[in-house]
Scaffold this motif. Structure first.
Motif, PDB file in Angstrom:
ATOM      1  N   ASN A   6       0.818  -1.201   0.000  1.00  0.00           N
ATOM      2  CA  ASN A   6       0.000   0.000   0.000  1.00  0.00           C
ATOM      3  C   ASN A   6       0.856   1.258   0.000  1.00  0.00           C
ATOM      4  OD1 ASN A   6      -2.462   1.346   0.026  1.00  0.00           O
ATOM      5  ND2 ASN A   6      -2.444   1.533   2.245  1.00  0.00           N
ATOM      6  N   ILE A   7       1.959   1.237   0.760  1.00  0.00           N
ATOM      7  CA  ILE A   7       2.809   2.420   0.855  1.00  0.00           C
ATOM      8  C   ILE A   7       3.892   2.460  -0.221  1.00  0.00           C
ATOM      9  CG2 ILE A   7       2.452   2.559   3.341  1.00  0.00           C
ATOM     10  CD1 ILE A   7       5.335   1.524   3.698  1.00  0.00           C
ATOM     11  N   LEU A   8       4.062   1.356  -0.928  1.00  0.00           N
ATOM     12  CA  LEU A   8       5.193   1.256  -1.856  1.00  0.00           C
ATOM     13  C   LEU A   8       5.183   2.285  -2.982  1.00  0.00           C
ATOM     14  CD1 LEU A   8       7.735  -0.417  -2.097  1.00  0.00           C
ATOM     15  CD2 LEU A   8       6.502  -1.992  -3.611  1.00  0.00           C
ATOM     16  N   PRO A   9       4.056   2.489  -3.702  1.00  0.00           N
ATOM     17  CA  PRO A   9       4.101   3.444  -4.822  1.00  0.00           C
ATOM     18  C   PRO A   9       4.527   4.854  -4.405  1.00  0.00           C
ATOM     19  CG  PRO A   9       2.113   2.111  -4.918  1.00  0.00           C
ATOM     20  CD  PRO A   9       2.740   1.824  -3.599  1.00  0.00           C
ATOM     21  N   GLY A  10       3.901   5.389  -3.367  1.00  0.00           N
ATOM     22  CA  GLY A  10       4.236   6.740  -2.926  1.00  0.00           C
ATOM     23  C   GLY A  10       5.644   6.832  -2.360  1.00  0.00           C
ATOM     24  N   LEU A  11       6.071   5.800  -1.640  1.00  0.00           N
ATOM     25  CA  LEU A  11       7.411   5.801  -1.047  1.00  0.00           C
ATOM     26  C   LEU A  11       8.483   5.728  -2.131  1.00  0.00           C
ATOM     27  CD1 LEU A  11       8.864   5.882   1.653  1.00  0.00           C
ATOM     28  CD2 LEU A  11       8.753   3.385   1.736  1.00  0.00           C
ATOM     29  N   VAL A  12       8.234   4.917  -3.143  1.00  0.00           N
ATOM     30  CA  VAL A  12       9.189   4.830  -4.269  1.00  0.00           C
ATOM     31  C   VAL A  12       9.253   6.166  -5.001  1.00  0.00           C
ATOM     32  CG1 VAL A  12       9.589   3.788  -6.530  1.00  0.00           C
ATOM     33  CG2 VAL A  12       8.979   2.340  -4.589  1.00  0.00           C
ATOM     34  N   LEU A  13       8.097   6.782  -5.227  1.00  0.00           N
ATOM     35  CA  LEU A  13       8.076   8.087  -5.893  1.00  0.00           C
ATOM     36  C   LEU A  13       8.887   9.116  -5.112  1.00  0.00           C
ATOM     37  CD1 LEU A  13       7.030  10.051  -8.041  1.00  0.00           C
ATOM     38  CD2 LEU A  13       4.952  10.341  -6.664  1.00  0.00           C
ATOM     39  N   ALA A  14       8.674   9.170  -3.793  1.00  0.00           N
ATOM     40  CA  ALA A  14       9.433  10.109  -2.958  1.00  0.00           C
ATOM     41  C   ALA A  14      10.925   9.785  -2.996  1.00  0.00           C
ATOM     42  CB  ALA A  14       8.911  10.054  -1.522  1.00  0.00           C
ATOM     43  N   GLY A  15      11.255   8.483  -3.013  1.00  0.00           N
ATOM     44  CA  GLY A  15      12.664   8.080  -3.062  1.00  0.00           C
ATOM     45  C   GLY A  15      13.326   8.464  -4.376  1.00  0.00           C
ATOM     46  N   VAL A  16      12.606   8.302  -5.470  1.00  0.00           N
ATOM     47  CA  VAL A  16      13.154   8.681  -6.789  1.00  0.00           C
ATOM     48  C   VAL A  16      13.378  10.191  -6.851  1.00  0.00           C
ATOM     49  CG1 VAL A  16      12.625   8.841  -9.248  1.00  0.00           C
ATOM     50  CG2 VAL A  16      12.181   6.708  -8.010  1.00  0.00           C
ATOM     51  N   ILE A  17      12.408  10.956  -6.365  1.00  0.00           N
ATOM     52  CA  ILE A  17      12.562  12.417  -6.337  1.00  0.00           C
ATOM     53  C   ILE A  17      13.767  12.805  -5.486  1.00  0.00           C
ATOM     54  CG2 ILE A  17      11.513  14.581  -5.528  1.00  0.00           C
ATOM     55  CD1 ILE A  17       8.794  13.390  -6.244  1.00  0.00           C
ATOM     56  N   ALA A  18      13.944  12.123  -4.354  1.00  0.00           N
ATOM     57  CA  ALA A  18      15.087  12.410  -3.480  1.00  0.00           C
ATOM     58  C   ALA A  18      16.402  12.117  -4.179  1.00  0.00           C
ATOM     59  CB  ALA A  18      14.977  11.579  -2.194  1.00  0.00           C
ATOM     60  N   GLY A  19      16.467  10.975  -4.884  1.00  0.00           N
ATOM     61  CA  GLY A  19      17.692  10.625  -5.601  1.00  0.00           C
ATOM     62  C   GLY A  19      18.023  11.632  -6.688  1.00  0.00           C
ATOM     63  N   VAL A  20      17.000  12.027  -7.452  1.00  0.00           N
ATOM     64  CA  VAL A  20      17.194  13.027  -8.509  1.00  0.00           C
ATOM     65  C   VAL A  20      17.637  14.359  -7.912  1.00  0.00           C
ATOM     66  CG1 VAL A  20      16.010  14.407 -10.269  1.00  0.00           C
ATOM     67  CG2 VAL A  20      15.575  11.940 -10.104  1.00  0.00           C
ATOM     68  N   SER A  21      17.037  14.731  -6.790  1.00  0.00           N
ATOM     69  CA  SER A  21      17.350  16.016  -6.144  1.00  0.00           C
ATOM     70  C   SER A  21      18.797  16.053  -5.648  1.00  0.00           C
ATOM     71  CB  SER A  21      16.391  16.259  -4.970  1.00  0.00           C
ATOM     72  OG  SER A  21      15.055  16.309  -5.412  1.00  0.00           O
ATOM     73  N   GLN A  22      19.236  14.962  -5.035  1.00  0.00           N
ATOM     74  CA  GLN A  22      20.619  14.919  -4.556  1.00  0.00           C
ATOM     75  C   GLN A  22      21.608  14.897  -5.722  1.00  0.00           C
ATOM     76  OE1 GLN A  22      20.858  11.713  -1.543  1.00  0.00           O
ATOM     77  NE2 GLN A  22      20.947  13.382  -0.062  1.00  0.00           N
ATOM     78  N   GLY A  38      19.589  19.934  -2.029  1.00  0.00           N
ATOM     79  CA  GLY A  38      18.721  18.844  -2.458  1.00  0.00           C
ATOM     80  C   GLY A  38      17.385  18.878  -1.744  1.00  0.00           C
ATOM     81  N   VAL A  39      17.374  19.408  -0.522  1.00  0.00           N
ATOM     82  CA  VAL A  39      16.137  19.547   0.253  1.00  0.00           C
ATOM     83  C   VAL A  39      15.148  20.449  -0.482  1.00  0.00           C
ATOM     84  CG1 VAL A  39      15.203  20.595   2.344  1.00  0.00           C
ATOM     85  CG2 VAL A  39      17.170  19.081   2.511  1.00  0.00           C
ATOM     86  N   ILE A 290      22.916   8.601   5.442  1.00  0.00           N
ATOM     87  CA  ILE A 290      21.582   7.992   5.429  1.00  0.00           C
ATOM     88  C   ILE A 290      20.537   8.984   5.940  1.00  0.00           C
ATOM     89  CG2 ILE A 290      20.137   6.172   6.406  1.00  0.00           C
ATOM     90  CD1 ILE A 290      22.650   4.406   6.478  1.00  0.00           C
ATOM     91  N   ALA A 291      20.867   9.677   7.041  1.00  0.00           N
ATOM     92  CA  ALA A 291      19.937  10.653   7.613  1.00  0.00           C
ATOM     93  C   ALA A 291      19.611  11.742   6.607  1.00  0.00           C
ATOM     94  CB  ALA A 291      20.518  11.261   8.889  1.00  0.00           C
ATOM     95  N   LYS A 292      20.627  12.225   5.906  1.00  0.00           N
ATOM     96  CA  LYS A 292      20.419  13.296   4.928  1.00  0.00           C
ATOM     97  C   LYS A 292      19.509  12.826   3.790  1.00  0.00           C
ATOM     98  CE  LYS A 292      21.135  17.361   3.078  1.00  0.00           C
ATOM     99  NZ  LYS A 292      22.473  17.815   2.615  1.00  0.00           N
ATOM    100  N   PHE A 293      19.722  11.587   3.331  1.00  0.00           N
ATOM    101  CA  PHE A 293      18.880  11.074   2.248  1.00  0.00           C
ATOM    102  C   PHE A 293      17.441  10.914   2.718  1.00  0.00           C
ATOM    103  CE2 PHE A 293      16.935   7.502  -0.090  1.00  0.00           C
ATOM    104  CZ  PHE A 293      16.955   8.053  -1.364  1.00  0.00           C
ATOM    105  N   LEU A 294      17.253  10.398   3.928  1.00  0.00           N
ATOM    106  CA  LEU A 294      15.901  10.224   4.460  1.00  0.00           C
ATOM    107  C   LEU A 294      15.190  11.568   4.607  1.00  0.00           C
ATOM    108  CD1 LEU A 294      16.382   7.457   7.195  1.00  0.00           C
ATOM    109  CD2 LEU A 294      15.539   7.203   4.853  1.00  0.00           C
ATOM    110  N   ILE A 295      15.948  12.603   4.976  1.00  0.00           N
ATOM    111  CA  ILE A 295      15.370  13.944   5.078  1.00  0.00           C
ATOM    112  C   ILE A 295      14.880  14.412   3.709  1.00  0.00           C
ATOM    113  CG2 ILE A 295      15.957  16.388   5.404  1.00  0.00           C
ATOM    114  CD1 ILE A 295      17.739  15.475   7.751  1.00  0.00           C
ATOM    115  N   VAL A 296      15.684  14.184   2.673  1.00  0.00           N
ATOM    116  CA  VAL A 296      15.296  14.599   1.325  1.00  0.00           C
ATOM    117  C   VAL A 296      14.065  13.815   0.859  1.00  0.00           C
ATOM    118  CG1 VAL A 296      16.074  14.884  -1.062  1.00  0.00           C
ATOM    119  CG2 VAL A 296      17.680  15.253   0.800  1.00  0.00           C
TER     120      VAL A 296
END
Length: 342
Positions: A6-22, A38-39, A290-296
């Motif tokens: 249930n949480i996977l689609p939105g979490l993956v989307l946020a993770g991809v945006i974070a990776g692109v941002s960094q 990146g924030v 890791i903390a910085k990536f999770l923040i993004v």
């Protein structure tokens, strides 16, 4: 459907945006510096997607998970970046400013809201949201004063709007005022509304300012439970002894603060034993990364939940009261930061 799927689609989307941002943060270099955090990029990309492409309902659980759970995990990991001594000192130094600003923001916002004809409960919710921790404080206080759903919606939208503006505006003001990391971290930790917004503004200024802002904000957040209790007691007395809906104070207490403190204690203890160890240094560096990536990731959630259409539905009076409340917090806190020699 399981919770994980249930949480996977939105979490993956946020993770991809974070990776692109960094990646973009590292890619953009001006004068040997990385001028765009990146924030900030994650928030901007999230806002762009939310308000143009749109985001389906299937993404919402994962996005909210990123903003709520992932952010708390990031805050806990930030404890590895600060010694317990530093946490205590920073929190204690900011406490007097926090108490003054919280009292002023709630009192003046309620007074101004009444003068402008807002319902008492709406004015109170805007005040507590501005003073403590945005929508979390609003949703926690609403049952204690039996607020209407419309009051909650208007106050959350108002506070969210000014919090998002603060993410971008505060670092600019901080640079103009030549604030140190300590000054900016203290100021943003006190004056910006939501925890996520505080962390975004702090880390947009610098990593050190972000850590300080987090400590100050956590100190401020701890005041939520007693403040909600006070609001509930006042409202109950106004109703002449009738009972109000009970609030679960154990549930609203920010338990992740204890995790942050525990890792700060572990960091302090570890420094006395393994300070010269390469493995200890590498461990701390990995925790910081890791903390910085999770923040993004969490900030991508902020952007993906920022809906301009919702904000348009807020009437002009709550908007004006929210603006005044935000300015009060900003001005009072920066004056006290200077006055107390932070």
């Amino acid at each position: 459907m399981s919770v994980k799927s249930n949480i996977l689609p939105g979490l993956v989307l946020a993770g991809v945006i974070a990776g692109v941002s960094q990646y973009l943060e590292e890619l953009i270099v001006i004068g040997g510096q990385h001028p765009i955090s990146g924030v900030i990029l994650a928030i901007l990309i999230g806002i762009l997607i939310k308000n143009t492409v749109k985001v389906g309902d299937s993404f919402q659980p994962g996005i909210r998970f990123a903003l709520q759970k992932v952010l708390k995990g990031a805050i806990i990991l930030l404890g590895l970046s600060l010694s317990f001594t530093a946490v205590l000192k920073t929190g204690a130094d900011a406490l007097i400013i926090i108490l003054i600003c919280v009292t002023a923001a709630i009192s003046l916002t309620f007074f101004i809201g009444k003068k402008m004809g807002l319902p008492d409960k709406l004015a109170a919710l805007i005040g507590i949201g501005c003073a403590i921790c945005g929508s979390t404080a609003i949703c926690a206080a609403a049952p204690a004063i039996e607020a209407e759903d419309e009051d909650v919606t208007f106050s959350v939208a108002t506070i969210t709007l000014f919090g998002v503006v603060a993410i971008f505006l505060y670092p600019i003001i901080g640079k103009m005022l030549l604030l140190t990391d300590m000054q900016f971290g203290t100021w943003s930790g006190i004056a910006v509304h939501e925890t996520a917004q505080v962390i975004a503004a702090g880390f947009a200024y610098s990593d050190e300012a972000g850590k300080i802002a987090t400590v100050v904000k956590l100190t401020r957040t701890v005041l939520l439970a007693p403040l909600v209790l006070i609001f509930g007691i006042i409202y109950a007395r106004q109703k002449q002894g009738s009972t109000t809906q009970k609030v679960n104070y154990l549930r609203i207490f920010p338990w992740f603060v204890l995790g942050f403190i525990a890792l700060a204690i572990f960091r302090t203890y570890g420094d006395t034993i393994w300070m010269d160890s390469a493995q200890w240094t590498a461990f701390l560096a990995q925790g910081k990364t890791i903390a910085k990536f999770l923040i993004v990731v969490a900030m991508a959630g902020v952007g993906l939940l920022t809906n301009f259409e919702d904000m348009k539905r807020v009437g002009i009076k709550p908007f004006i009261v929210g603006l005044i409340a935000s300015v009060i917090m900003a001005v009072f806190s920066i004056i006290l930061v200077y006055a107390l020699g932070i």
